[in-house]
Design an enzyme around this catalytic site. Structure first.
Site, PDB file in Angstrom:
ATOM      1  N   ASP A 309       0.169   1.963   0.279  1.00  0.00           N
ATOM      2  CA  ASP A 309      -0.591   1.826  -0.971  1.00  0.00           C
ATOM      3  C   ASP A 309       0.293   2.352  -2.086  1.00  0.00           C
ATOM      4  OD1 ASP A 309      -2.729   1.763  -2.949  1.00  0.00           O
ATOM      5  OD2 ASP A 309      -4.128   1.716  -1.281  1.00  0.00           O
ATOM      6  N   HIS A 343       2.141  -0.299  -3.193  1.00  0.00           N
ATOM      7  CA  HIS A 343       1.470  -1.149  -4.176  1.00  0.00           C
ATOM      8  C   HIS A 343       2.003  -0.907  -5.579  1.00  0.00           C
ATOM      9  CE1 HIS A 343      -2.303  -1.805  -1.432  1.00  0.00           C
ATOM     10  NE2 HIS A 343      -1.179  -2.212  -0.890  1.00  0.00           N
TER      11      HIS A 343
END
Length: 560
Positions: A309, A343
């Site tokens: 993430d 991300h």
């Protein structure tokens, strides 16, 4: 000049928006205004108080810890840490070996030091982790105990060259599309249960039920931790949580395989994080690397992140609860870091309701992240993000955007409750302003710059200079005011316009260069645009200098 009713209403709405924005900005607490004019600069960076420890050393083997990968060493390790602290502090030494353990509680004045070859492996036995009151995504929630915990500590550290492994695969769900055929086969053989469509693996039926039913982990008034026993497996712990701590050092160690977020300092100050590695599988949902929440005076340097993430995240609480806490993440330095999978490389938001300010980012490299510099929020968050400075940022093979601002970020999480998403200026309106980016180099991305603010609160006062973007699409700009783009070079491959602008004011392009034969240099879309200026730019090499859509006119832009 004759104005029809539609034009009059348009003018009224814009005047109303400007007045409301001015009134709201003038009501921001004086502490924000004071910090906006402080003395921090590249020549005067925030100062961080460092740790110091006695040389006294305690070995965990003194307390009968065994490095066989089978013996549960929870009591031995905690006893060693506690004894060291009670004796005035020093070093708790973990020598090479595989040390199985349950939750560990750090203590003040203790440096937990892992030799090269030492692995602290946290048990997959969930019964070893109690359900406790915790923090997640800026809210008070029920969680399983974190493998590493610390509250109200001062002067503590985790150092060395060893590995700390959270055994996260025992906790998290995963989709078949995220694994190879062989990995998926192994996952099915390990136990667990499947979703009804057979595409998602869950660690247990309890986890599946909580997920399918959308059970909330929020510790709302009247709820107790024991009320969450029927969804215990769903309450994935962050690998390390340090709350209300001062003078913290993380150095040299590999932190990996967290069940949720990896490193989570919250309401803490004077943090030094250097030369660490944070590693999570690409499929680790919520597998953030480092989440600095409501922290003050920190440095994150010369570290490596490869996570599932966002990598290095700035947060400060969520929605009303975060605004009531009212503690910004501020006075920080992020430099010399490398981010692989993630991300975002360096990220602000989306839980930033307490604000963020005075953060300096330099000499960072992002290799294959989804986004580079990522700023995100949404209506209902509130908070002021300001005085963010970045320079010498190097990116390669970015999947989406190199520089990204989006005030429409919203994904439904188990920590969400109802929020006011009315497009008016109020305490829930996020404000992003006063940022300077210089020398950003991106070799490969879908978009170079993406900015999307709110109609009622534009992203304001952003400067991007001396930067190079090799991308498919140059820039898409909406709901932004007072944007300066100086000495930017774009090499694009798409047939889209190089730059698209809508609902924005006062954008200046100075010394703009781009590859020849760009189909359209600038596209203006909509009526609410003004003050666009291009200067010191060769317009002749574009096939078309200007494209106007949905009411845009040539008067909105000046070519000099």
């Amino acid at each position: 000049m004759f104005l029809n009713n539609k034009s009059i209403e348009f003018i009224k709405e814009n005047v109303k928006r400007i007045i409301l924005s001015f009134l709201f900005l003038s009501s921001i607490p004086s502490s924000y205004a004071q910090n906006a004019s402080n003395t921090y600069s590249w020549d005067s960076l925030p100062k961080i108080k460092e740790t110091e420890f006695k040389k006294d050393t305690v070995e965990i083997t003194t307390f009968q810890a065994k490095a066989d990968g089978i013996t549960l060493n929870t009591q031995a390790i905690n006893d060693a840490i506690k004894t060291c602290s009670l004796n005035g502090g020093g070093v708790v030494l973990v020598r090479k070996g595989l040390w199985l353990t349950g939750p560990i509680y750090l203590k003040s004045n203790v440096n937990l030091h892992l030799h090269r070859g030492a692995t602290l492996l946290f048990t997959a036995d969930k019964s070893q982790y109690k359900i406790v009151a915790g923090d997640y995504e800026g809210r008070s929630v029920a969680r399983n105990e974190s493998p590493i915990n610390g509250t109200d500590l001062e002067n503590c550290a985790i150092t060395g060259e060893g590995i700390i492994d959270g055994n996260g695969d025992a906790w998290r769900a995963v989709g078949s599309s995220q694994l190879t055929a062989g990995e998926w086969k192994s996952k099915l053989a390990s136990g667990g249960v499947l979703s009804d469509d057979g595409k998602t693996w869950f660690p247990s039926q309890q986890y599946k039920d909580a997920h399918v039913l959308g059970k909330s982990m929020l510790l709302l008034p009247g709820k107790k931790t024991e009320d969450f026993a029927d969804m215990k497996d769903f309450l994935r712990p962050n690998l390390m949580v340090l709350k209300n701590c001062k003078r913290i050092l993380l150095e040299g160690v590999i932190f990996q395989n967290s069940a949720a977020w990896c490193l989570h300092p919250v309401i803490s100050e004077d943090l030094t994080i250097r030369k660490i590695t944070v590693k999570n599988p690409h499929y680790a949902q919520n597998g953030d690397g480092l989440d600095l929440e409501s922290c003050k005076n920190f440095i994150v340097e010369n570290s490596v992140f490869d996570v599932g993430d966002d990598a290095i995240c700035i947060k400060s609480g969520k929605d009303e609860e975060g605004r009531k806490r009212g503690i910004a993440t501020e006075s920080g330095i992020i430099r010399g870091n490398v981010v692989y999978s993630g991300h975002g490389g360096v990220v602000v938001g989306s839980e930033m309701s307490g604000g963020a300010r005075n953060i300096f980012i330099e000499n960072c490299t992002f290799l294959g992240t989804d986004k580079g510099l990522r700023f995100k929020s949404t209506r209902g968050r509130g908070g002021v993000v300001e005085n963010i400075f970045a320079r010498n940022i190097f990116m390669n093979n970015i999947a989406q955007e190199a520089i990204f601002f989006d005030m429409f970020y919203f994904v439904k999480f188990a920590t969400d409750s109802e929020r006011d998403q009315t497009p008016v200026v109020n305490e829930g309106t996020p404000i992003f302003k006063n940022m300077v980016f210089d020398q950003v180099y991106c070799n490969g991305a879908n978009k170079g710059i993406f900015i999307r603010g709110l109609s009622e609160m534009h992203i304001q006062n952003i400067s991007i200079s001396n930067s190079v973007f090799k991308v498919n699409i140059g820039a898409e700009l909406a709901q932004v005011s007072n944007l300066k783009l100086n000495n930017l070079k774009f090499t694009t491959t798409s047939s889209s316009p190089l730059v698209t602008i809508s609902t924005s004011q006062n954008i200046t392009f100075n010394g703009f260069t781009y590859n020849p034969e760009v189909p359209v240099l600038i596209k203006l879309e909509g009526r609410d645009i003004g003050g666009i200026s291009l200067q010191n730019t060769d317009y002749s090499i574009a096939k078309k200098r200007l494209e106007l859509k949905t009411g845009a006119t040539e008067k909105m832009i000046v070519f000099r």
